[in-house]
Design an enzyme around this catalytic site. Structure first.
Site, short mmCIF file in Angstrom:
data_model
loop_
_atom_site.label_atom_id
_atom_site.label_comp_id
_atom_site.label_asym_id
_atom_site.label_seq_id
_atom_site.Cartn_x
_atom_site.Cartn_y
_atom_site.Cartn_z
N ASP A 98 0.81 -1.03 -0.07
CA ASP A 98 -0.03 0.01 0.09
C ASP A 98 0.89 1.26 0.09
O ASP A 98 1.90 1.42 0.90
CB ASP A 98 -0.90 -0.01 1.21
CG ASP A 98 -2.24 0.79 0.86
OD1 ASP A 98 -3.30 0.06 1.38
OD2 ASP A 98 -2.17 1.79 0.30
N ASP A 199 -3.01 4.96 -2.19
CA ASP A 199 -4.06 5.35 -1.43
C ASP A 199 -4.43 6.90 -1.95
O ASP A 199 -3.57 7.68 -2.14
CB ASP A 199 -3.33 5.72 0.12
CG ASP A 199 -4.41 5.84 1.06
OD1 ASP A 199 -5.41 5.24 1.35
OD2 ASP A 199 -4.23 6.88 1.87
N GLU A 256 -6.38 4.24 -5.71
CA GLU A 256 -7.85 4.45 -5.13
C GLU A 256 -8.10 5.86 -5.47
O GLU A 256 -7.32 6.76 -5.25
CB GLU A 256 -7.50 4.27 -3.61
CG GLU A 256 -8.86 4.20 -2.95
CD GLU A 256 -8.87 4.85 -1.55
OE1 GLU A 256 -7.91 5.73 -1.17
OE2 GLU A 256 -9.83 4.64 -0.63
N HIS A 329 -11.37 -2.63 3.64
CA HIS A 329 -11.20 -2.09 4.83
C HIS A 329 -12.09 -0.76 5.34
O HIS A 329 -12.23 -0.47 6.52
CB HIS A 329 -9.75 -1.89 5.32
CG HIS A 329 -9.08 -0.88 4.62
ND1 HIS A 329 -8.86 -0.80 3.29
CD2 HIS A 329 -8.73 0.40 5.08
CE1 HIS A 329 -8.32 0.27 2.92
NE2 HIS A 329 -8.27 1.03 4.00
N ASP A 330 -12.39 -0.17 4.32
CA ASP A 330 -13.35 1.09 4.51
C ASP A 330 -14.88 1.07 4.34
O ASP A 330 -15.48 1.85 4.55
CB ASP A 330 -12.84 2.26 3.47
CG ASP A 330 -11.42 2.62 3.68
OD1 ASP A 330 -10.79 3.05 2.81
OD2 ASP A 330 -11.20 2.55 4.87
#
Ligand code: TEU
Ligand code: CA
Length: 560
Positions: A98, A199, A256, A329-330
């Protein structure tokens, strides 16, 4: 369309804090991941996307990085990480790390320096502005409530943080900062990793002047998204990153991108433009949000989901490449969000997996999705951990007097901790996640829903996902066939075809607990039918021109 390994791959996301604890401190860690690689190999995934494991004060559970080149103490050592990578590669599993470079932690050495003085050499690694008549430089609202500006007494200026106060935004206008990022990326790539998930990477270019946003309702703060989402230099920066770093390695990259549109998605993923392989878009994750964002609940309309997913399938076809996801995870767990996590949990989890994995794009499985893990309902706000949730609760309930019951309902429905309860490995204490006290409570349904049960039950979601992955390897049409929706106006059935040469795939899903009748459209003629997968026992030779679907039923036929 060019064949690529990353188009044919299936990715599995690990949120390390909640995956598997190996040393009894209640926090997931790298050795815990290594101990579960045989399980992932059995599932058949090709790539692991590992959420951040770098040094961090964990204000945002690792998405606030204080040292990009070292491992977080709670997660283990660099030696543990090297061992994990070697064990992954031994099993033919690639590793996507990430990359969080829109912001760092405020405990990063660069920021510690930057805040010392206005002429510090690191000052311009971040975004500082003087106040505006004693107020913040503009009216933007943070994603984690409050202003996106934090006043720094020492130098009498504010610094920008789109996320938490401990996540100062990095200044990508500064070529020195960009070089630092590229060098760090090469550090990890030269260790042998196989790609990056980036991210909020479409936030790194901000509009000059950082203007306040229109605020017709006179709110305290308003979203500044239009001034930093897909900003003026974003393609320049990503192309530069590609030329300086990415193009020198055979890797997979996904950006993302909250707020990205299909038109922009083509610009980011068109292979001739040399930017990224694919993006995470958010349209389908915002369909059950009312005006004002995710906490304003609205029921999902199947027509909206069909429209959104079909648009991304058809507009990127032959021009770019889709990522495919319903969980991360969000996000709340999709079997609770779009399926039925009570009476038809297994059937609806399988149906949702079918819908996603039969589309064109690279599928992403989030830890626990493959065993049908569900949302959780903690008894009080004190048991929640996520900064986004806690800041929102404080802002709405404690500072603005909103009804706590209503706010708790929005947390049960949309809170990120739904995805962050520990992976449920077996029916022993704490679901076999830890021998200590877990950092966040385990979902009490672990006694029925756990990996050990799933692996031993051939009718489990696990074995169904394993088969979905195998099908993708066996049939090119699933990866490269073109998508076309059918029965577009049906309120309960989401059905589509994939076409490659003279082969057709027919995907039928029932998005309800009812029993609607599926009627084959006129134009769809074939002489042979082969049932590839279904979530109920089905007679393979059953005539499919007209039949009643069972609750949450899914079927995939190969027609020729
Ligand atoms: O998420 C970006 C983002 O937009 C999220 O805030 C998401 O839209 C929201 O959480 C939905 O509720 C990335 C990471 O995935 C997230 O975990 C981090 O908190 C965030 O960036 C800051 O790094
Ligand atoms: Ca641990």
């Amino acid at each position: 369309m060019q064949k690529k390994w990353w188009k044919e791959a299936v990715v599995y996301q690990i949120y390390p804090r909640s995956f598997k604890d190996s040393n009894g401190d209640g926090i997931g860690d790298i050795k815990g991941i290594t101990s579960k690689l045989d399980y992932l190999q059995e599932l058949g995934i090709d790539v692991v996307w590992l959420s951040p494991v770098y040094k961090s004060p964990n204000d945002d559970n690792g998405y606030d990085i204080s040292d990009y080149r070292d491992i977080m103490d709670e997660f283990g050592t660099m030696a543990d990480w090297e061992e994990m990578l070697a064990e992954m590669h031994k099993r033919g599993i690639k590793l996507m790390m990430d990359l969080v470079v829109n912001h760092s932690s405020d405990e990063h050495a660069w920021f510690v320096e930057a805040r010392k003085s206005k002429d510090n050499p690191y000052r311009d690694y971040y975004i500082w502005r003087p106040g505006n008549d004693g107020k913040e430089p503009n009216n933007w609202e943070s994603a984690f409530s409050g202003s996106t500006w934090e006043y720094d007494e020492a130098t009498d200026e504010y610094f920008l943080h789109i996320f938490s106060k401990k996540q100062p935004d990095l200044n990508w206008e500064n070529p020195k900062l960009r070089e630092e990022v590229y060098d760090m990326m090469k550090f990890w790539l030269d260790k042998g990793i196989d790609g990056f998930r980036m991210d909020v990477i479409n936030f790194i270019s901000k509009v000059d002047g950082l203007p306040s946003a229109p605020n017709p309702e006179g709110k305290k703060y308003v979203s500044g998204h239009e001034y930093f989402m897909n900003g003026p230099r974003i393609h320049e920066f990503l192309h530069e990153m590609n030329q300086e770093v990415l193009s020198n390695y055979d890797i997979i990259t996904v950006g993302e991108m909250p707020g990205v549109t299909p038109e922009q998605g083509i610009l980011y993923t068109d292979e001739d433009r040399n930017e990224l392989n694919m993006v995470f878009q958010f349209e389908h994750m915002d369909l059950d949000s009312g005006p004002g964002g995710k906490w304003n609940l609205k029921p999902l309309e199947l027509a909206d989901l069909k429209k959104s997913l079909s648009k991304w399938q058809t507009e990127l076809e032959g021009k770019g490449w889709n990522s495919l996801y319903l969980n991360n995870h969000d996000q709340p767990r999709v079997v609770s969000r779009f399926g039925d996590d009570k009476q038809y949990r297994v059937e609806s989890a399988k149906m949702l997996g079918t819908l996603l994995h039969m589309m064109q794009g690279t599928p992403y499985i989030y830890q626990g999705e493959e065993i049908g893990m569900t949302n959780v309902k903690f008894s009080s706000i004190e048991e929640y951990k996520d900064i986004e949730t806690l800041n929102m609760y404080k802002d709405k309930v404690q500072e603005n007097g909103e009804d706590p019951e209503k706010v708790m309902l929005s947390i049960y429905t949309k809170g990120r901790d739904n995805a962050r309860t520990p992976v449920q490995w077996d029916a022993t204490a704490h679901a076999g996640f830890t021998t200590g006290t877990p950092w966040i409570q385990v979902n009490p349904n672990y006694t029925e829903i756990n990996a050990q049960q799933a692996v031993s039950d051939e009718n489990s979601v696990f074995h169904y996902y394993k088969k979905l992955i195998q099908l993708r390897k066996q049939h090119d049409i699933i990866v490269y066939g073109s998508y076309e929706i059918i029965l577009e106006d049906h309120n309960e059935i989401y059905a589509y075809t994939r076409t490659l040469g003279d082969e057709k795939l027919l995907v039928i899903t029932n998005f309800s607990g009812e029993t609607p009748t599926f009627t084959l459209p006129e134009g769809l003629s074939f002489t042979q039918q082969e049932l590839l997968i279904s979530n109920y026992d089905v007679n393979h030779d059953e005539k499919i021109n007209k039949f009643a679907l069972k609750p949450w039923e899914a079927r995939v036929y190969k027609l020729a």
